[in-house]
Design a protein around this motif. Structure first.
Motif, short mmCIF file in Angstrom:
data_model
loop_
_atom_site.label_atom_id
_atom_site.label_comp_id
_atom_site.label_asym_id
_atom_site.label_seq_id
_atom_site.Cartn_x
_atom_site.Cartn_y
_atom_site.Cartn_z
N MET A 1 70.17 29.37 38.32
CA MET A 1 69.87 30.69 37.93
C MET A 1 69.25 31.70 39.04
SD MET A 1 68.87 32.71 34.47
CE MET A 1 66.88 32.85 34.80
N ALA A 2 69.93 32.44 39.75
CA ALA A 2 69.55 33.36 41.04
C ALA A 2 68.55 34.26 40.49
CB ALA A 2 70.78 33.91 41.75
N LYS A 3 67.53 34.29 41.14
CA LYS A 3 66.38 35.37 40.93
C LYS A 3 66.73 36.58 41.90
CE LYS A 3 61.77 36.29 39.82
NZ LYS A 3 61.97 37.47 39.01
N ILE A 4 67.18 37.59 41.55
CA ILE A 4 67.59 38.62 42.40
C ILE A 4 66.47 39.95 42.04
CG2 ILE A 4 69.42 40.22 42.90
CD1 ILE A 4 71.41 38.22 41.96
N LYS A 5 66.21 40.80 43.07
CA LYS A 5 65.28 41.87 42.91
C LYS A 5 66.07 42.98 43.50
CE LYS A 5 60.80 40.21 42.42
NZ LYS A 5 59.81 40.69 41.31
N ILE A 6 65.75 44.20 42.66
CA ILE A 6 66.56 45.43 43.12
C ILE A 6 65.67 46.40 43.73
CG2 ILE A 6 67.90 47.35 42.07
CD1 ILE A 6 69.15 44.54 41.69
N VAL A 7 66.12 46.91 44.81
CA VAL A 7 65.34 47.97 45.55
C VAL A 7 66.19 49.23 45.56
CG1 VAL A 7 64.13 48.34 47.64
CG2 VAL A 7 64.20 46.18 47.15
N THR A 8 65.49 50.34 45.44
CA THR A 8 66.10 51.61 45.81
C THR A 8 65.22 52.70 46.55
OG1 THR A 8 67.52 53.39 44.67
CG2 THR A 8 65.84 52.69 43.54
N ASP A 9 65.47 53.99 46.62
CA ASP A 9 64.94 54.86 47.38
C ASP A 9 64.35 55.89 46.39
OD1 ASP A 9 66.83 57.10 47.74
OD2 ASP A 9 67.91 55.60 48.79
N SER A 10 63.43 56.82 46.87
CA SER A 10 62.80 57.79 45.97
C SER A 10 63.62 59.04 45.75
CB SER A 10 61.27 58.25 46.48
OG SER A 10 61.45 58.72 47.51
N SER A 11 65.00 59.00 46.31
CA SER A 11 65.91 60.01 45.78
C SER A 11 66.41 59.92 44.71
CB SER A 11 67.10 60.17 46.87
OG SER A 11 67.92 59.19 46.76
N VAL A 12 66.01 58.73 44.04
CA VAL A 12 66.45 58.36 42.64
C VAL A 12 66.03 59.18 41.70
CG1 VAL A 12 65.04 56.44 42.22
CG2 VAL A 12 67.38 56.39 41.38
N THR A 13 66.42 59.58 40.62
CA THR A 13 65.69 60.38 39.74
C THR A 13 65.76 59.48 38.35
OG1 THR A 13 66.34 62.49 40.53
CG2 THR A 13 65.47 62.42 38.09
N ILE A 14 64.81 58.83 37.97
CA ILE A 14 64.65 57.68 37.05
C ILE A 14 63.52 57.97 35.96
CG2 ILE A 14 63.76 56.13 38.73
CD1 ILE A 14 65.42 53.88 37.39
N GLU A 15 63.57 57.35 34.91
CA GLU A 15 62.30 57.56 34.02
C GLU A 15 61.34 56.17 34.59
OE1 GLU A 15 66.03 58.47 31.39
OE2 GLU A 15 65.69 57.19 33.28
N PRO A 16 60.09 56.64 34.69
CA PRO A 16 59.08 55.49 35.10
C PRO A 16 58.99 54.22 34.33
CG PRO A 16 58.27 57.87 35.04
CD PRO A 16 59.52 57.93 34.33
N GLU A 17 59.38 54.36 32.89
CA GLU A 17 59.28 53.36 31.92
C GLU A 17 60.51 52.28 32.50
OE1 GLU A 17 60.88 56.77 29.54
OE2 GLU A 17 59.37 56.39 30.99
N LEU A 18 61.77 52.64 32.81
CA LEU A 18 62.59 51.90 33.32
C LEU A 18 62.40 51.14 34.59
CD1 LEU A 18 66.22 54.12 32.80
CD2 LEU A 18 65.50 51.98 31.81
N VAL A 19 61.72 51.81 35.34
CA VAL A 19 61.29 51.25 36.57
C VAL A 19 60.41 50.01 36.47
CG1 VAL A 19 59.85 51.70 38.91
CG2 VAL A 19 61.36 53.41 37.92
N ASN A 20 59.53 50.12 35.44
CA ASN A 20 58.63 48.91 34.93
C ASN A 20 59.15 47.94 34.24
OD1 ASN A 20 56.56 50.38 36.09
ND2 ASN A 20 56.06 51.47 34.38
N ASP A 21 60.08 48.46 33.26
CA ASP A 21 60.71 47.36 32.51
C ASP A 21 61.67 46.60 33.30
OD1 ASP A 21 59.39 48.41 30.27
OD2 ASP A 21 60.89 49.35 29.40
N LEU A 22 62.48 47.34 34.15
CA LEU A 22 63.37 46.40 34.87
C LEU A 22 62.99 46.04 36.36
CD1 LEU A 22 66.71 48.71 33.99
CD2 LEU A 22 66.13 46.55 33.02
#
Length: 277
Positions: A1-22
């Motif tokens: 099972m591959a362990k993959i991490k997701i990165v983005t930049d702060s132009s994303v508009t997203i709920e903080p709880e989603l950032v933490n949960d995922l």
């Protein structure tokens, strides 16, 4: 099972709880207001708009340095087999180029993806990718999902002034001049990395008339999710939510967009982000 991490930049508009949960990593851009440099990550809701109103010159946004991306990728690679970095459209910022250069410097397996969008339309791709990463999906499946989401996403933006877009070099000067004289409202769609005007007129009735057209379109569409973002007050964004919620089962997110987007849209702007099934 591959362990993959997701990165983005702060132009994303997203709920903080989603950032933490995922477990999403956000690399912040910075914005300079009258000679003072702020990290996009440090600005609280409403704070940037106040700074922009009080500033003598239009704030300037800057992409994260290449070295910051390299450091982030190196650090994440210690606990991941692969990193997928999804960023705002290259037409809006040099961020993706900085990420690509950072990836070549880092001793890490990194795939850098141009989302073709920004704001919550970028969020759609980031969240779906992060969900699959959390489930332990393979890289190929994850990349296919990102592409599928991208192809089924639409981004619409309404601006009450073209001044910031003109000053920031995002659209031509003549249009901006006319707008300030005539109190023109403009609705644009982001299509193939470009903002294309699709409706314009005087006063807020322009927005409302276009919204009726969108409602007609959505009546026959299968919608997976809708996001609404705003700069300034949330009143019109909440009005849009009330009208569009009937077209989608999932609750619509209404979020203030970050300083990077607000710099270019000015006050009283809004965006509707739609992902179809």
């Amino acid at each position: 099972m591959a362990k993959i991490k997701i990165v983005t930049d702060s132009s994303v508009t997203i709920e903080p709880e989603l950032v933490n949960d995922l477990d999403i990593t956000i690399v912040p851009l910075s914005v300079m207001v009258d000679g003072v440099l702020y990290s996009d990550a440090d600005l609280k809701e409403g704070e940037f708009l106040r700074l922009m109103k009080e500033s003598t010159n239009l704030p300037k946004t800057s992409q994260p340095p290449v070295g910051v991306f390299a450091e982030v990728f190196e650090e994440l690679s210690e606990s991941a087999d692969h990193i997928v970095a999804i960023h705002m459209s290259h037409a809006l910022s040099g961020t993706i180029e900085a990420a690509r250069q950072g990836a070549t410097l880092a001793n890490a397996n990194v795939t850098v993806i141009d989302s073709s969008f920004t704001d919550q339309a970028l969020k759609f791709q980031v969240v779906e990718a992060a969900k699959l990463a959390k489930e332990g999906s393979e890289l190929e499946e994850l990349l296919q999902k990102i592409e599928e989401v991208r192809e089924k996403t639409e981004l619409y933006i309404g601006v009450s002034t073209l001044e910031n877009l003109v000053k920031g070099g995002r659209i031509g000067r003549v249009t901006g001049l006319l707008s300030s004289l005539l109190n023109i409202r403009v609705v644009m769609q982001m299509d193939n990395h470009q903002l294309q005007p699709i409706a314009k007129g005087r006063g807020d009735k322009t927005f409302k008339k276009w919204l009726v057209e969108l409602e007609e379109k959505l009546k026959t569409a299968k919608v997976a999710e809708i996001g609404i973002s705003y700069a300034g007050t949330a009143s019109f964004a909440n009005e849009i939510k009330e009208r569009l919620q009937v077209f989608v089962e999932k609750p619509i997110s209404v979020l203030e967009t970050g300083s990077i987007i607000q710099t270019h849209t000015g006050e009283n702007a809004w965006a509707i982000l739609i992902r179809y099934d």
